[in-house]
Design a protein around this motif. Structure first.
Motif, PDB file in Angstrom:
ATOM      1  N   ALA A  20     -15.083 -67.296  15.335  1.00 15.93           N
ATOM      2  CA  ALA A  20     -14.684 -68.041  16.531  1.00 15.93           C
ATOM      3  C   ALA A  20     -14.910 -69.523  16.271  1.00 15.93           C
ATOM      4  N   LEU A  21     -13.972 -70.330  16.734  1.00 18.58           N
ATOM      5  CA  LEU A  21     -14.086 -71.777  16.621  1.00 18.58           C
ATOM      6  C   LEU A  21     -13.779 -72.394  17.982  1.00 18.58           C
ATOM      7  N   THR A  22     -14.495 -73.453  18.327  1.00 11.11           N
ATOM      8  CA  THR A  22     -14.246 -74.120  19.600  1.00 11.11           C
ATOM      9  C   THR A  22     -14.234 -75.624  19.403  1.00 11.11           C
ATOM     10  N   ASN A  23     -13.476 -76.304  20.241  1.00 11.20           N
ATOM     11  CA  ASN A  23     -13.319 -77.753  20.121  1.00 11.20           C
ATOM     12  C   ASN A  23     -14.486 -78.475  20.792  1.00 11.20           C
ATOM     13  N   PRO A  24     -15.025 -79.509  20.158  1.00  3.58           N
ATOM     14  CA  PRO A  24     -16.179 -80.215  20.743  1.00  3.58           C
ATOM     15  C   PRO A  24     -15.865 -80.886  22.071  1.00  3.58           C
ATOM     16  N   GLY A  25     -14.603 -81.301  22.268  1.00  3.47           N
ATOM     17  CA  GLY A  25     -14.248 -81.929  23.539  1.00  3.47           C
ATOM     18  C   GLY A  25     -14.302 -80.989  24.720  1.00  3.47           C
ATOM     19  N   GLY A  26     -14.315 -79.677  24.450  1.00  2.00           N
ATOM     20  CA  GLY A  26     -14.417 -78.699  25.532  1.00  2.00           C
ATOM     21  C   GLY A  26     -15.837 -78.421  25.967  1.00  2.00           C
ATOM     22  N   ILE A  27     -16.802 -79.066  25.302  1.00  2.00           N
ATOM     23  CA  ILE A  27     -18.219 -78.895  25.651  1.00  2.00           C
ATOM     24  C   ILE A  27     -18.638 -80.149  26.396  1.00  2.00           C
ATOM     25  N   ARG A  28     -18.802 -80.048  27.704  1.00  2.00           N
ATOM     26  CA  ARG A  28     -18.848 -81.240  28.540  1.00  2.00           C
ATOM     27  C   ARG A  28     -20.245 -81.745  28.872  1.00  2.00           C
ATOM     28  N   ALA A  29     -21.287 -80.980  28.608  1.00  3.26           N
ATOM     29  CA  ALA A  29     -22.638 -81.413  28.973  1.00  3.26           C
ATOM     30  C   ALA A  29     -23.655 -80.610  28.166  1.00  3.26           C
ATOM     31  N   ASP A  30     -24.895 -81.108  28.128  1.00  2.00           N
ATOM     32  CA  ASP A  30     -25.996 -80.375  27.514  1.00  2.00           C
ATOM     33  C   ASP A  30     -26.477 -79.265  28.448  1.00  2.00           C
ATOM     34  N   LEU A  31     -27.111 -78.265  27.884  1.00  2.00           N
ATOM     35  CA  LEU A  31     -27.922 -77.325  28.664  1.00  2.00           C
ATOM     36  C   LEU A  31     -29.373 -77.728  28.453  1.00  2.00           C
ATOM     37  N   VAL A  32     -29.992 -78.264  29.497  1.00  3.24           N
ATOM     38  CA  VAL A  32     -31.343 -78.796  29.335  1.00  3.24           C
ATOM     39  C   VAL A  32     -32.381 -77.792  29.822  1.00  3.24           C
ATOM     40  N   HIS A  33     -33.542 -77.828  29.167  1.00  2.00           N
ATOM     41  CA  HIS A  33     -34.620 -76.890  29.475  1.00  2.00           C
ATOM     42  C   HIS A  33     -35.288 -77.231  30.802  1.00  2.00           C
ATOM     43  N   LYS A  34     -35.387 -78.500  31.106  1.00  2.00           N
ATOM     44  CA  LYS A  34     -36.075 -78.923  32.323  1.00  2.00           C
ATOM     45  C   LYS A  34     -35.332 -78.443  33.559  1.00  2.00           C
ATOM     46  N   SER A  35     -36.084 -78.057  34.566  1.00  2.46           N
ATOM     47  CA  SER A  35     -35.485 -77.583  35.812  1.00  2.46           C
ATOM     48  C   SER A  35     -34.662 -78.681  36.461  1.00  2.46           C
ATOM     49  N   SER A  36     -33.560 -78.288  37.090  1.00  2.00           N
ATOM     50  CA  SER A  36     -32.766 -79.234  37.866  1.00  2.00           C
ATOM     51  C   SER A  36     -33.446 -79.473  39.212  1.00  2.00           C
ATOM     52  N   PRO A  37     -32.971 -80.467  39.987  1.00  4.58           N
ATOM     53  CA  PRO A  37     -33.541 -80.673  41.327  1.00  4.58           C
ATOM     54  C   PRO A  37     -33.409 -79.465  42.234  1.00  4.58           C
ATOM     55  N   GLY A  38     -32.557 -78.490  41.862  1.00  2.00           N
ATOM     56  CA  GLY A  38     -32.442 -77.284  42.675  1.00  2.00           C
ATOM     57  C   GLY A  38     -33.668 -76.403  42.638  1.00  2.00           C
ATOM     58  N   GLY A  39     -34.576 -76.657  41.667  1.00  2.00           N
ATOM     59  CA  GLY A  39     -35.853 -75.962  41.628  1.00  2.00           C
ATOM     60  C   GLY A  39     -35.810 -74.571  41.039  1.00  2.00           C
ATOM     61  N   GLU A  40     -34.838 -74.284  40.163  1.00  2.00           N
ATOM     62  CA  GLU A  40     -34.757 -72.945  39.590  1.00  2.00           C
ATOM     63  C   GLU A  40     -35.846 -72.670  38.568  1.00  2.00           C
TER      64      GLU A  40
END
Length: 562
Positions: free
Chosen positions: A404-424
């Motif tokens: 499988a190959l994917t284009n880098p422009g289709g990856i729009r953001a990081d997945l960060v370890h720190k919790s979001s303000p939503g508090g998950e």
């Protein structure tokens, strides 16, 4: 019915009467010049909330970074900039919508258009992502109405944009204009002509179905043609909003270390009647002075992306000639810092969108042990790219996919370890976060390529407009030398540990954008035996769910050689 000529005469008389009423008979003659401030941004992509990770930081001249972006903060900065210069216009260089985070995308970007209306945007050129859902949806974004399938989900009605979408080089197949080529705004008592052009190569970066019936002309020809028309109408002060940009070799917001690219080339050739060019598309920060064909410098500027920078150009206009005094033009990129009070009205809009999207956006879909970043390392391979490619391979296993190959422009953001303000909680990935990474809804497709085709695909990563390193599944290994000649850079190509046979057949999974030759990867169109698969986001969600506590994979799939 009033004739066009009579209507024009009435309008001119009304303008003259307005001007006379605004100037007392005893007043002194007006200043011979007036100052006009242009405030622009580009590639917002529906980022109403402050973007996370590297997408929410601006690099300073010393290499340090500062947190930036967020619509409520952007509105506050715009208000201050306007307060400093009463004659101000707010403009956009395109990609306001499309590839958006979930709180905008769930509602077909209606919240983002509402924000742009609140901001007082005067005009925007169309970017490639304005066409993500096709021309009819673009018209709905402009003129309003409920979505033909989903209805009005954000609010009970949708009024559309209160500003024009421009595209001087966008036409129907029959040659008739599909969009307005320009608009004229009066500021400081003088007319400012605003020309919009999008990238002529737009068909290479969207799916063919989205732009069926449209064609995209040369940027320089469209600018020159429209500038001449404005000049004949007596509009001498002219600026271009251009959704095309260059890459940089580093530096702060006002640096100008451009790599060779299309924007600077267009700026050097486009009509000398144009006084400033705002660019977009490449998500870079730069502030340059590039000579026009007559040898006079004019600003060519871009403000990164996601609302992190505002590009500010201050013009001095001669009231008698109505033309810009070029020598007195000033330009800079303003960082949208988060140390100011967020705009209350915009905050209310964002809170509304978050509340309505929350039941879907806040649903946990997986866990990670560390940040999964979209930015590639020395070889161009990224941890998040590896994960997405692995997810797409797993999702198409029933198609006998081997790679499988994917284009880098289709990856729009990081997945960060720190919790979001939503508090998950730290390490928890929500649906909204995954959606922000893969927002396009592209469909996976598995095709058969020969080994020679596959190598040719990888050779197409080096293109005249820059390098795009495809992200690959763990089943594929290869090396490359960037210094080698075009067409001979890739070596040691292997699948599942076995050298690739140029005559052999291999099942390769890509999204439908790449399968159609998107991003210049035309070799994919030679694929045969196409079999459909799931939506790319669904593939990522399934993979996250099946691999709890997912760690960043080792960057060992692509090797960069001297």
């Amino acid at each position: 019915m009033i004739s066009i000529r009579r209507a024009a005469a009435v309008a001119v008389t009304a303008l003259a009467a307005t001007a006379a009423a605004a100037t007392p008979a005893s007043a002194q003659a007006p200043d011979p010049v007036t100052d006009v401030r242009l405030i622009a941004f580009n590639d917002l992509h529906g980022n109403l909330e402050p973007p996370a990770g590297s997408s929410g930081r601006v690099t300073l001249p010393d290499g340090k970074t500062v947190d930036a972006g967020g619509a409520a903060y952007l509105a506050t900065h715009v208000q201050r900039l306007r307060g400093e210069a009463p004659n101000s216009l707010v403009l956009s260089a395109g990609d306001n919508i499309g590839a958006s985070p979930v709180i905008s995308a769930l509602f077909h970007d209606e919240p983002t258009v509402d924000f742009l209306n609140q901001l007082g945007v005067g005009a925007s050129v169309v970017g490639n992502h304005e066409f993500d859902e096709g021309y009819r949806e673009l018209r709905r974004m402009r003129f309003g109405g409920c979505h033909p399938e989903d209805g009005c989900q954000f609010r009970s009605s949708f009024g559309g944009a209160e500003f024009p979408f421009l595209g001087a080089n966008v036409a129907f197949d029959n040659g008739f204009p599909a969009l307005l080529p320009f608009t004229v705004k009066f500021s400081g008592g003088v007319p400012i002509g605003i020309i919009g052009v999008t990238l002529k190569d737009l068909p290479a970066v969207v799916t063919p179905e989205a732009i069926k019936g449209l064609k995209f002309g040369d940027e320089v020809a469209a600018i020159d043609r429209t500038a001449d028309l404005l000049d004949r109408l007596g509009v001498r002060a002219q600026v271009v909003l251009m959704h095309q940009g260059d890459n940089t070799e580093g530096g702060g917001p006002d640096d100008c270390r451009l790599a060779p690219g299309p924007a600077a080339a267009i700026a050097a050739r486009a009509s000398s009647k144009v006084d400033a060019i705002f660019t977009g598309h490449s998500h870079q920060q730069y502030n340059c002075a590039i000579n026009d064909p007559a040898g006079n410098p004019r600003p060519v500027i871009q403000g990164a992306s996601f609302g992190r920078l505002l590009s500010v150009v201050d013009l001095r206009v001669d009231r008698r000639t109505r033309d810009v005094v070029r020598a007195e033009t000033k330009a800079h990129n303003e960082i949208v810092t988060r140390d100011v009070a967020p705009d209350a009205g915009v905050t209310k809009l964002i809170d509304e969108a978050k509340t309505k999207a929350a039941p879907i956006a806040n649903r946990p879909v997986g866990t990670i042990t560390a940040d999964l970043l979209k930015t590639g390392g020395p070889s161009g391979e990224s941890a998040l790219g590896d994960v997405i490619a692995d997810a797409q391979l797993a999702a198409t296993a029933s198609n006998s996919a081997q790679v499988a190959l994917t284009n880098p422009g289709g990856i729009r953001a990081d997945l960060v370890h720190k919790s979001s303000p939503g508090g998950e909680g730290d390490g928890v990935v929500t649906y909204g976060e995954a959606f922000t990474v893969q927002p396009f809804g592209n469909i996976m497709q598995t095709i058969t390529l020969t080994g020679a085709n596959l190598k040719a695909v990888l050779e197409q990563q080096w293109q005249p407009n820059g390098t795009r390193i495809l992200q690959v599944s763990s089943s594929l290994r290869y090396a490359y030398s960037a210094a080698a000649p075009i067409g001979s850079k890739v070596s040691n190509l292997a699948i599942a540990g076995k050298p690739v046979d140029p005559e052999g057949s291999y099942r390769v999974s890509v999204n439908n954008f790449l399968a159609a030759g998107g991003d210049g990867f035309t070799e994919f169109t030679k694929g045969t035996n196409l079999t459909g698969g799931p939506v790319d986001l669904d593939a990522l969600l399934a993979y996250l769910g099946a691999h709890p506590n997912l760690a960043p994979p080792p960057a060992d799939r692509i090797t960069a050689l001297p």
